[in-house]
Design an enzyme around this catalytic site. Structure first.
Site, mmCIF file in Angstrom:
data_model
loop_
_atom_site.group_PDB
_atom_site.id
_atom_site.type_symbol
_atom_site.label_atom_id
_atom_site.label_comp_id
_atom_site.label_asym_id
_atom_site.label_seq_id
_atom_site.Cartn_x
_atom_site.Cartn_y
_atom_site.Cartn_z
ATOM 1 N N ASP A 204 2.011 66.023 52.868
ATOM 2 C CA ASP A 204 2.673 64.928 53.459
ATOM 3 C C ASP A 204 4.175 64.811 52.940
ATOM 4 O O ASP A 204 4.260 64.498 51.733
ATOM 5 C CB ASP A 204 1.885 63.429 53.512
ATOM 6 N N CYS B 265 -3.237 58.085 61.614
ATOM 7 C CA CYS B 265 -1.981 58.713 60.943
ATOM 8 C C CYS B 265 -0.877 57.761 61.102
ATOM 9 O O CYS B 265 -0.638 57.277 62.151
ATOM 10 C CB CYS B 265 -1.877 59.832 61.541
ATOM 11 N N GLY B 266 -0.613 56.942 60.121
ATOM 12 C CA GLY B 266 0.440 56.109 60.065
ATOM 13 C C GLY B 266 1.745 56.454 60.201
ATOM 14 O O GLY B 266 2.451 55.794 61.150
ATOM 15 N N HIS B 267 2.401 57.461 59.848
ATOM 16 C CA HIS B 267 3.612 58.061 60.147
ATOM 17 C C HIS B 267 3.648 58.325 61.684
ATOM 18 O O HIS B 267 4.631 58.188 62.298
ATOM 19 C CB HIS B 267 4.191 58.979 59.156
ATOM 20 N N GLY C 54 1.439 56.937 55.793
ATOM 21 C CA GLY C 54 0.997 55.471 56.630
ATOM 22 C C GLY C 54 -0.484 54.941 56.248
ATOM 23 O O GLY C 54 -0.758 54.039 55.625
ATOM 24 N N SER C 55 -1.115 56.162 56.429
ATOM 25 C CA SER C 55 -2.684 55.723 56.271
ATOM 26 C C SER C 55 -3.037 55.573 54.756
ATOM 27 O O SER C 55 -4.115 54.888 54.480
ATOM 28 C CB SER C 55 -3.565 56.521 57.162
#
Length: 354
Positions: A259, A97-99, A264-265
């Protein structure tokens, strides 16, 4: 008046709440029992099998909501990791999870998980279920700021795949990996605009694509079968050719969860896909905008690499995270809804769920 916990029986769960580009992150500080396992992936399996009731307590109403996102910090088996993390959402547990990485980078420095922060950037090594992710946190005079991170190897899994989508017929999608697998399709295929159309229409289209890909396409990942699942579908504005102008998308993942950030991902996977198609070069920075909130991340491919037999790239994603508060949650023994519930209208099959 000093705030005190009300009389209660049972455990207490303490959290720090943040958001990145509007997407929430609930970081769990205390209250979880020991998470057993000799690796992050085995710990992910353990909480799914033994502690899933606590995910529902924190993610579901009345303490959370349908689109809440969470992070549980655990120990890593990697000596170079500053922390390890397990991600959770309305359906279960993600691999990346990028965020959340952007928020956790700042959190790790502020909460002294990194002992000696350095200016102008402090590196934070975050061990995610997909692998080690390196975050770089702006740091000056004791204050943290923006965060960029370098992904695990990201790659295009398959392009121009035709699937039969209920209600829409045959749809051509691309599938790409950025720590998790996503299907990508231009929203115009459904007569939609990611920034202007009703969210429920975007969710319905993306959910239908996700179901079709899950049932018709076999995914695999060179490192682990635990990573070989479709996380969701990202609808785009179709502007994949390199441009200094932002390109918008909206991500629908897990159980029709939306989202609020550019994802991010998802940005990682989309950059890898654009690089694979020759639409972006190394170190060409693109701006990605959330169709839901208008918030922005930047992304670029910074290095070629390999992931098994796949040609891959390391992608850098950058954004800002902000604190929204802290909470201490309790459970009363006679509360019949203490383990949480989800309430959603029936227009797309999402409904009351205990």
């Amino acid at each position: 008046m000093e705030m005190q916990l009300p009389p209660h029986e049972g455990g207490e769960l303490s959290v720090v709440d943040m958001h990145t580009g509007g997407e929430p992150l609930r970081i769990i500080l205390s209250g979880y029992p020991e998470v057993k396992g000799d690796s992050v992936l085995s710990k992910r399996r353990y909480i799914r099998e033994h502690l899933d009731h606590l995910r529902r307590v924190l993610m579901y109403e009345p303490r959370g909501h349908y689109d809440m996102y969470g992070a549980l910090i655990v120990d890593s088996e990697l000596p170079e990791a500053d922390l390890a993390v397990l991600f959770m959402h309305n359906e279960g547990y993600s691999t990346m999870c990028g965020h959340a990485v952007i928020a956790l980078g700042r959190f790790a420095v502020d909460y002294k998980l990194v002992k000696e922060p350095k200016s102008p950037e402090t590196q934070v090594n975050i061990h995610c279920p997909c692998g080690l992710v390196k975050a770089f946190v702006e740091y000056s005079e004791g204050k943290t700021g923006g965060v960029r991170f370098h992904s695990v190897p990201a790659f295009a899994f398959a392009t121009d795949v035709t699937v039969s989508v209920e209600g829409f017929g045959e749809v051509t999608v691309d599938i790409s990996y950025g720590g998790a697998f996503y299907a990508f399709v231009n929203a115009q295929r459904f007569g939609l605009d990611v920034s202007k159309s009703r969210t429920r229409d975007l969710v319905d289209a993306a959910t239908a694509v996700t179901r079709a890909v899950k049932s018709q396409v076999k995914l695999h990942h060179p490192a682990s079968d635990d990573l070989a699942f479709l996380y969701g579908t990202i609808l785009t504005d179709g502007k994949d050719d390199y441009s200094p102008e932002p390109t918008a998308n909206i991500c629908v993942f897990a159980e029709a969860q939306v989202d609020r950030s550019p994802t991010g991902s998802g940005v990682t996977a989309r950059v890898a896909l654009q690089y694979h198609k020759g639409l972006i070069q190394l170190n060409q920075t693109r701006t990605f905008q959330s169709g839901a909130t208008g918030s922005q991340f930047t992304g670029k491919a910074v290095e070629e690499t390999k992931c098994g037999d796949f040609k891959a790239v390391v992608v850098e994603v950058a954004g800002r995270a902000f604190y929204t508060g802290v909470s201490r949650f309790v459970q009363e023994a006679d509360d019949k809804l203490t383990h949480g519930f989800l309430l959603k209208s029936l227009y797309n099959g999402r409904q009351f769920k205990l």
